[in-house]
Every structure is written in C-alpha cells, then in structure tokens.
Design a protein around this motif. Structure first.
Motif, PDB file in Angstrom:
ATOM      1  N   VAL B  95       0.864  -1.475   0.064  1.00 10.94           N
ATOM      2  CA  VAL B  95      -0.105   0.050   0.006  1.00 10.94           C
ATOM      3  C   VAL B  95       1.033   1.146  -0.140  1.00 10.94           C
ATOM      4  O   VAL B  95       0.797   2.242  -0.837  1.00 10.94           O
ATOM      5  CB  VAL B  95      -1.023   0.023   1.180  1.00 10.94           C
ATOM      6  CG1 VAL B  95      -1.471   1.458   1.579  1.00 10.94           C
ATOM      7  CG2 VAL B  95      -2.032  -0.877   1.091  1.00 10.94           C
ATOM      8  N   LEU B  96       1.814   1.235   1.024  1.00 14.80           N
ATOM      9  CA  LEU B  96       2.708   2.530   0.832  1.00 14.80           C
ATOM     10  C   LEU B  96       3.565   2.435  -0.134  1.00 14.80           C
ATOM     11  O   LEU B  96       3.531   3.716  -0.752  1.00 14.80           O
ATOM     12  CB  LEU B  96       3.486   2.413   2.231  1.00 14.80           C
ATOM     13  CG  LEU B  96       3.943   3.523   2.830  1.00 14.80           C
ATOM     14  CD1 LEU B  96       2.820   4.380   3.264  1.00 14.80           C
ATOM     15  CD2 LEU B  96       4.841   3.421   3.982  1.00 14.80           C
ATOM     16  N   TRP B  99       1.143   3.462  -3.184  1.00 13.33           N
ATOM     17  CA  TRP B  99       0.911   4.973  -3.256  1.00 13.33           C
ATOM     18  C   TRP B  99       1.890   5.813  -3.921  1.00 13.33           C
ATOM     19  O   TRP B  99       1.661   6.654  -4.681  1.00 13.33           O
ATOM     20  CB  TRP B  99       0.458   5.354  -1.626  1.00 13.33           C
ATOM     21  CG  TRP B  99       0.357   6.967  -1.743  1.00 13.33           C
ATOM     22  CD1 TRP B  99      -0.550   7.649  -1.875  1.00 13.33           C
ATOM     23  CD2 TRP B  99       1.617   7.495  -1.055  1.00 13.33           C
ATOM     24  NE1 TRP B  99      -0.225   8.971  -1.570  1.00 13.33           N
ATOM     25  CE2 TRP B  99       0.914   8.893  -1.176  1.00 13.33           C
ATOM     26  CE3 TRP B  99       2.927   7.519  -0.677  1.00 13.33           C
ATOM     27  CZ2 TRP B  99       1.784  10.043  -0.800  1.00 13.33           C
ATOM     28  CZ3 TRP B  99       3.763   8.553  -0.350  1.00 13.33           C
ATOM     29  CH2 TRP B  99       2.995   9.961  -0.448  1.00 13.33           C
ATOM     30  N   PHE B 100       3.279   5.562  -3.750  1.00 13.47           N
ATOM     31  CA  PHE B 100       4.244   6.326  -4.143  1.00 13.47           C
ATOM     32  C   PHE B 100       4.331   6.154  -5.616  1.00 13.47           C
ATOM     33  O   PHE B 100       4.210   6.940  -6.446  1.00 13.47           O
ATOM     34  CB  PHE B 100       5.795   6.063  -3.394  1.00 13.47           C
ATOM     35  CG  PHE B 100       6.789   6.837  -4.088  1.00 13.47           C
ATOM     36  CD1 PHE B 100       6.998   8.038  -3.935  1.00 13.47           C
ATOM     37  CD2 PHE B 100       7.380   6.125  -5.028  1.00 13.47           C
ATOM     38  CE1 PHE B 100       7.987   8.607  -4.372  1.00 13.47           C
ATOM     39  CE2 PHE B 100       8.680   6.731  -5.672  1.00 13.47           C
ATOM     40  CZ  PHE B 100       8.885   8.009  -5.254  1.00 13.47           C
ATOM     41  N   TYR B 103       0.927   7.689  -7.193  1.00  9.29           N
ATOM     42  CA  TYR B 103       0.799   9.218  -6.882  1.00  9.29           C
ATOM     43  C   TYR B 103       1.894   9.967  -6.620  1.00  9.29           C
ATOM     44  O   TYR B 103       1.794  11.207  -6.559  1.00  9.29           O
ATOM     45  CB  TYR B 103      -0.451   9.368  -5.937  1.00  9.29           C
ATOM     46  CG  TYR B 103      -1.434   8.420  -6.216  1.00  9.29           C
ATOM     47  CD1 TYR B 103      -2.606   8.833  -7.123  1.00  9.29           C
ATOM     48  CD2 TYR B 103      -1.863   7.150  -5.896  1.00  9.29           C
ATOM     49  CE1 TYR B 103      -3.636   8.163  -7.510  1.00  9.29           C
ATOM     50  CE2 TYR B 103      -3.043   6.568  -6.055  1.00  9.29           C
ATOM     51  CZ  TYR B 103      -3.839   7.072  -7.001  1.00  9.29           C
ATOM     52  OH  TYR B 103      -5.056   6.326  -7.359  1.00  9.29           O
ATOM     53  N   GLY B 104       2.959   9.560  -6.276  1.00 16.24           N
ATOM     54  CA  GLY B 104       4.175  10.171  -5.888  1.00 16.24           C
ATOM     55  C   GLY B 104       4.912  10.835  -7.037  1.00 16.24           C
ATOM     56  O   GLY B 104       4.390  10.761  -8.302  1.00 16.24           O
ATOM     57  N   LEU B 160      -8.979   0.422  -0.722  1.00 15.59           N
ATOM     58  CA  LEU B 160      -8.055   1.205  -1.539  1.00 15.59           C
ATOM     59  C   LEU B 160      -8.388   0.841  -3.143  1.00 15.59           C
ATOM     60  O   LEU B 160      -8.665   1.637  -4.012  1.00 15.59           O
ATOM     61  CB  LEU B 160      -6.583   1.212  -1.526  1.00 15.59           C
ATOM     62  CG  LEU B 160      -6.393   2.075  -0.009  1.00 15.59           C
ATOM     63  CD1 LEU B 160      -4.705   1.462   0.072  1.00 15.59           C
ATOM     64  CD2 LEU B 160      -6.472   3.323  -0.235  1.00 15.59           C
ATOM     65  N   CYS B 161      -8.388  -0.719  -3.529  1.00 15.69           N
ATOM     66  CA  CYS B 161      -8.484  -1.187  -4.648  1.00 15.69           C
ATOM     67  C   CYS B 161      -9.726  -1.027  -5.398  1.00 15.69           C
ATOM     68  O   CYS B 161     -10.121  -1.100  -6.673  1.00 15.69           O
ATOM     69  CB  CYS B 161      -7.919  -2.528  -4.646  1.00 15.69           C
ATOM     70  SG  CYS B 161      -6.293  -2.620  -4.525  1.00 15.69           S
ATOM     71  N   TRP B 165      -8.495   4.009  -5.584  1.00 16.22           N
ATOM     72  CA  TRP B 165      -7.504   3.481  -6.282  1.00 16.22           C
ATOM     73  C   TRP B 165      -7.635   2.908  -7.424  1.00 16.22           C
ATOM     74  O   TRP B 165      -7.005   2.398  -8.420  1.00 16.22           O
ATOM     75  CB  TRP B 165      -6.039   2.902  -5.472  1.00 16.22           C
ATOM     76  CG  TRP B 165      -5.395   3.549  -4.615  1.00 16.22           C
ATOM     77  CD1 TRP B 165      -5.784   4.668  -4.175  1.00 16.22           C
ATOM     78  CD2 TRP B 165      -4.333   3.037  -4.044  1.00 16.22           C
ATOM     79  NE1 TRP B 165      -4.761   5.031  -3.312  1.00 16.22           N
ATOM     80  CE2 TRP B 165      -3.893   4.152  -3.148  1.00 16.22           C
ATOM     81  CE3 TRP B 165      -3.566   1.632  -3.949  1.00 16.22           C
ATOM     82  CZ2 TRP B 165      -2.770   4.237  -2.301  1.00 16.22           C
ATOM     83  CZ3 TRP B 165      -2.324   1.585  -3.237  1.00 16.22           C
ATOM     84  CH2 TRP B 165      -2.133   2.829  -2.199  1.00 16.22           C
ATOM     85  N   THR B 175      -5.567  -1.592  -9.694  1.00 17.92           N
ATOM     86  CA  THR B 175      -5.330  -0.058  -9.866  1.00 17.92           C
ATOM     87  C   THR B 175      -4.711  -0.068 -11.170  1.00 17.92           C
ATOM     88  O   THR B 175      -4.488  -1.037 -11.921  1.00 17.92           O
ATOM     89  CB  THR B 175      -4.210   0.334  -8.673  1.00 17.92           C
ATOM     90  OG1 THR B 175      -2.978  -0.597  -9.041  1.00 17.92           O
ATOM     91  CG2 THR B 175      -4.721   0.104  -7.459  1.00 17.92           C
TER      92      THR B 175
END
Lengths: 309, 352
Positions: B95-96, B99-100, B103-104, B160-161, B165, B175
């Motif tokens: 997840v972490l 996310w990067f 969206y990072g 999230l999925c 996302w 995603t």
C-alpha cells in the motif's frame, strides 16, 4: 426501533454461539495445557464435512455425527503431535490451520455455492418465547443455540465444582504433580484435546448448517481467531466466554447494520470492527499493566516430558 | 527413547525429504477420493512447473514473494516470535509503496525504485512495530495481534483497490499500471528480484550466524531470562526483529508490485504470508534454504494451473502444503530422539 433491536440481538446470539462452541472447546484444551492454534482450520473442516453430509444424505443427525468425527480425528492427530511427540504447539497449530483450509477447500470445491434445503430451523420455545424482546432474541433460535444454553452452565459446573474438573485445572497448572498422584496425564490430555477439537468442528458446522445453508472456501473468515482470543479474554471461564461472545456478536452485527444507516463509510471499515475489537479486548484483558494475577494455566504450551527435568 | 545430542547433517537433509514424500503420499489419498489418479496429477504438476523453461520461470516468479515472506517468518521464529502477520505486512508494504508508485512524484529510473523499496520495507516494518510494541510493553500475545492485523490490512487494501485507487473502466479491484520507470529489470524469463532475494538471504544469514546481534537473538530464543540476566535488552530485540521481519514481508509487496504484476490489486498477498510459515519451517529457519524451498513451493502453486484443466481444485496446493508441514513436524521428532529397546535385564539392545 424495537424490531431493529430484536433483529440485531437475535443475530448477535447466533453469531455468538457460532464462536462459542470453538471457544469452550479451546478452553478445555488449554486448561489441559495444550494450546490449539489451528481452530480456523478445524472449523473449516467441520463446516465442510457437515455440509457435504447434509448435501448427500439430507440428514442433520448424520451431519452432526460426521462433524464430531472429523473434529475427533483431527484432535487425535493434534494430540499425537503435541502430547506424544511433544512438538511445538504453535507450529502444529499453524500446520492444522493451513492443512484444514487447504483440504476443506479441496473436498468442498464441487459443492461451493450450492444451497441445501435442510438446515437447522428456528424453533420457538413454548411460553418463554412470549417474553417481550428477550423471548424473541433468545428463545426463537435453532437447536444448536439451545444446546449451547445447556453447555455453558454444565461446563462451568464441570470445571469448578467437580473432581474431574479439579483434575483438569491441575492438568494445565502442574501436570507433574498429577502424574505423581497416579493420574494418567497423557491419556487425559488426549481426551481433552479430542473433545476440544470436536467442539471446534461443531462451531464450523454452526456456520454451514445454521448461520447459512451453503459452503464457500474459507467462509469462517477469521471467526476461529476471534474464538481463540475469546479464551484469553474470558480468563479461561466458559461463563465469561459467553458474555464476550455476545459482545463480539453484537459488535459485528452492529457493524453490518450501521452499514445500512451510515452508507458514507466504506463497507470494509465496518468489516474491520470485530478484528479491531478483538485486539482491543485482548489488550484490556491480558495486558501486563493489570495488577491482577493472570488466569493463564501455568503449563500452557509447555512440553510435558516425564523424563525431562 | 532418548534425546540425541547431535544430529548428523545427512539426516538433517534426508528427513525433510522423506517427510515431504510421505506428505505427498498422504495427499494422494484425498486425490484418489476425489476421483483422480494421483500419479498422473503429480507427474503433470512436476512437468508443468519444473521441466520446461516457461514453467520454471513461472515457478520462480511465484516463489519471489514466498522467499521474502519465508525470510520474514524465519527471522521472527529464530527468536521464537510468532509473527504470523506476514500477510498483512505484505499488504501494508504494498500500500505504502504502491501509493508512491501511483501518486508520488516521478523520479529518474533507479531513484524511484529505491524510494519505493524503502517505503515498502517501512510500511511492513511499521505495521509489525505495533505488534512489537504491544508485545514488548504489555506482553500481549503477538500471534493473535499479528493475525487480526492481517485481516485489517487486507480489508484496507480491499477498500483502496475497490475505492479511490481503482483503475477507470475496470470491474475488478485493480489499480492502473505503475509507470514504466518503476518496473524491476527482468532477468531472463524472471525478474531481477531473484538476485535481491539471494543477497538479502545472504545478509540475513551473515547477521544471524556471524554477528553479536544474531548471537543475542539465539540466546533470547533459548531463554529470555538468561538473556536479561546477561544484560541483553529483550525489549529492544523484540522491536528489531519484529520490524526487520515486517520489512522483509513488506518487500514481498515491493517485488510483487514492481517485478510481477506492475500494479496493486485486492488480495495481493494471496496467502503468501501463510505459505511463508510453511516455507520457513521446512527450511529450519535457515535463510539460504528458504530460497530453495520457496522455489519448490512456488512451483507447487504454479502447477495448480496445469491440473485445474483436469478438474482438480486449485486448493490442492494448500492441502499438500499442510500435509507436508504436519509430516515434517512429526519427522522432527525422529531428528531429536532415537527409539531404543531395553531387554528385561536392563541391558540396552545394541543398535544394528
């Protein structure tokens, strides 16, 4: 509003009973000094064996027999590994978890998602079911729930008031002393582990034969673990386990209902509730910041080896 | 029955192999009951996942997350910490890191991967740190906590999925693909993550065998009381081992997202965290053996596809894993004890 309370209450009782069989089985097993971490796997095996029997024979009595036999056989193997071979109980439990979820998925594949007509139906108890609110919550349930009403006081009486119960408590505290007194520690541990596993299997049967009437892979969804933590939560007392089970039942049913009234929050967060509640309950009841003496059996998870020193 | 002092190496290797074969034989019973011929099933499974390059690559790819989960469990169990939360740490790491990746800010090629590597490890490590804190300060049973956290982590990933996302115009919970610069370079038919896994296993082996920290871990495993007496901070090691173990599980997420799927999806770990327990146990918590056993188990899972065509349920893999583990546990006993018979006059019968 009243109708809502009744429906939530009744559903919470059904949920509670479905984890309580496993929790009480585990209490007996742990009181005898054997920690069975494989609850989830054994529950799944109980659930699938009961469902398969009903599917092929349409007989609930035969199904329950099959469930109890499945649990007993698994219990025998577990006892052999942990009592006779003195293997690590945590690792054995993990093995049973993986074995049970794999095998149940394997043999149940053909009947996945098929609903049966035969299941435990609700029976109203004469007179008692007429009590306002409480009657509808507690006395319009199926046979498995009523059996639990008898098992709870019986098991409390057995553990705290009878001689075999005293021996059982000693079994988990100081098996060497019992052995010196001429009591067969190994045989008793076998008996309690097998009994515990049979009860855990019945818990699984509650899910396929009463809670729903179909089978799906991994359908216990962590209930076995909730039952496991209920044991520590209840301080190894079936009475407190019953109250705890009702609490967990209430929380998870409330979660499902809140979903309808507060649709803004994604459903997954409601589904997290029972798991989060389990962790919180575990912290509150077993955290070492408590001054109280722990009720955990001293010999729990310890190998008992006659020749060991 | 008496305890053996030392176990010869050949027995250490031979015993698990015999137990694996016994486990397969036992699974065969259930395969026969379901109406299939076990020999054909096993032959097909082996030839599909090991005897051709395509299948072998598939097996290794399947084994990559198992390697990291296996290392994660092996490390924790080395200190008798029952971290069975690899599944959840895997998910939070993904997840972490995901996310990067999604969206990072986009960084030039190697840096993006490095940041993601660190974030995945951080995610898994932090998720495990909660259980570590509860264990270290309040002596809360880590088995239950890590397991409950698995369910919570998987539900969060699910949210999230399916929610924020989710890729547009999709019906399944996946995603969008991560940017190309975030793909791990390939290595033949598989991914360079294999090298990463071997390097990490070597480092772990070195840490456990050759450093003071590794030695202290084994002292704590044998007796945390004597460790405390010897001035080792058990609490500190609960944190270190738990966080490292969680970070390794989080890296399984890194490998699966950047090396295999190139996206995040619901149920991403897919039971790898639990299979990791079997892998770790079968390899006797030895990091290098974990790599080999993981490939074996990756093949086992990969081969499901081959027999599914015949109508054999895919759960056959989990079932075989469980039976093998039970037999290995039973076989452990023979490793440590030898059964000897005594004559009536008390003389020991000499071993043949």
């Amino acid at each position: 509003m009243m109708a809502l309370i009744i429906s939530i209450g009744a559903a919470a009782v059904v949920y509670a009973v479905s984890i309580l069989y496993a929790a009480i089985g585990e209490i007996f097993s742990q009181r005898a000094g054997i920690m069975n971490l494989g609850i989830e796997g054994i529950m799944l095996m109980g659930a699938v064996s009961g469902f398969l029997t009903v599917y092929h024979t349409n007989s609930l009595a035969l199904a329950m027999l099959a469930v109890i036999c499945t649990g007993a056989i698994l219990g025998l193997v577990f006892a052999f590994l942990t009592v006779t071979l003195q293997s690590d109980q945590t690792v054995c439990g993990m093995a049973f978890l993986i074995f049970g979820s794999g095998l149940s998925g394997f043999i149940g594949k053909k009947v996945t998602g098929i609903a049966t007509a035969v299941k435990f139906h609700d029976i109203s108890i004469p007179l008692l079911h007429k009590i306002p609110v409480i009657g509808k919550i507690f006395f319009q349930q199926d046979l498995l729930v009523y059996c639990m009403y008898i098992i709870i006081p019986l098991s409390i009486f057995y553990i705290y008031k009878t001689r075999p119960g005293l021996i059982l408590r000693a079994l988990g505290e100081n098996p060497a002393a019992l052995d010196t007194a001429g009591i067969h520690v190994f045989a008793l541990r076998y008996a309690y582990v097998i009994f515990g596993c049979a009860m855990i299997a019945i818990s699984g049967a509650c899910i396929t034969l009463s809670y729903t009437n179909f089978w799906n892979e991994g359908m216990t969804g962590g209930k076995g673990w909730i039952a496991f933590s209920l044991v520590a939560f209840s301080r190894w007392n079936p009475g407190f386990a019953a109250l705890g089970a009702l609490l967990f039942g209430g929380i998870s049913i409330l979660g499902i209902n809140l979903q309808i009234y507060l649709p803004g929050i994604p459903t997954q967060f409601y589904s997290m509730l029972p798991y989060a509640a389990t962790v919180v309950a575990l912290i509150i009841t077993t955290g070492s910041f408590r001054k109280q003496h722990t009720a955990e059996p001293a010999a729990l998870c310890q190998k008992y080896d006659r020749e060991g020193r | 029955m008496e305890k053996k002092q030392t176990v010869p190496l050949y027995k250490k290797i031979l015993n698990p192999i015999i137990c694996v074969l016994l486990g397969l034989a036992f699974s065969a019973i259930f395969i026969i009951i379901s109406g299939f011929d076990p020999l054909t099933v096993f032959a097909k499974m082996i030839s599909y996942s090991f005897l051709n390059s395509m299948g072998l690559y598939g097996s290794i790819n399947g084994a990559l997350p198992l390697m990291f989960c296996g290392l994660s469990v092996a490390l924790a169990f080395r200190m008798k910490l029952n971290n069975i939360g690899a599944e959840g740490q895997f998910a939070i790491g993904a997840v972490l890191g995901g996310w990067f990746a999604l969206y990072g800010p986009s960084l030039p090629a190697p840096f993006g991967l490095i940041v993601m590597f660190l974030l995945c490890a951080l995610g898994g490590g932090l998720w495990a740190a909660i259980a570590a804190a509860l264990k270290a300060y309040w002596k809360i049973n880590e088995t239950i906590v890590t397991l409950m956290f698995n369910y919570i982590a998987l539900l969060f990933l699910d949210y999230l999925c399916y929610g924020p996302w989710m890729a547009p115009k999709q019906t399944t919970a996946i995603t969008p693909l991560i940017p190309d610069s975030m793909y791990l370079p390939g290595l033949g038919g598989t991914s360079s993550a294999l090298i990463l896994a071997v390097v990490i296993a070597l480092l772990l082996q070195f840490y456990l065998q050759r450093t003071t920290g590794g030695y202290q871990i084994s002292v704590i495993r044998d007796s945390s009381q004597s460790a405390t007496y010897a001035g080792i901070s058990v609490k500190r090691f609960i944190f270190i081992v738990f966080i490292l173990s969680g970070a390794l599980a989080g890296l399984a997420g890194f490998v699966k997202v950047t090396g295999i799927l190139h996206r995040v999806q619901a149920q991403l770990p897919g039971g790898a965290g639990y299979t990791g327990i079997v892998v770790a146990y079968l390899s006797q918590f030895n990091p290098l053996v974990v790599i080999l056993v993981a490939i074996l188990f990756g093949g086992l899972q990969n081969s499901c596809a081959a027999v599914q065509i015949m109508g054999v349920p895919s759960q056959i893999a989990t079932m075989i894993q469980g039976t093998i583990m039970i037999f290995v546990i039973a076989g452990e006993f023979l490793n440590h004890y030898k059964i000897s018979f005594y004559r009536e006059d008390g003389m020991e019968v000499p071993e043949q």
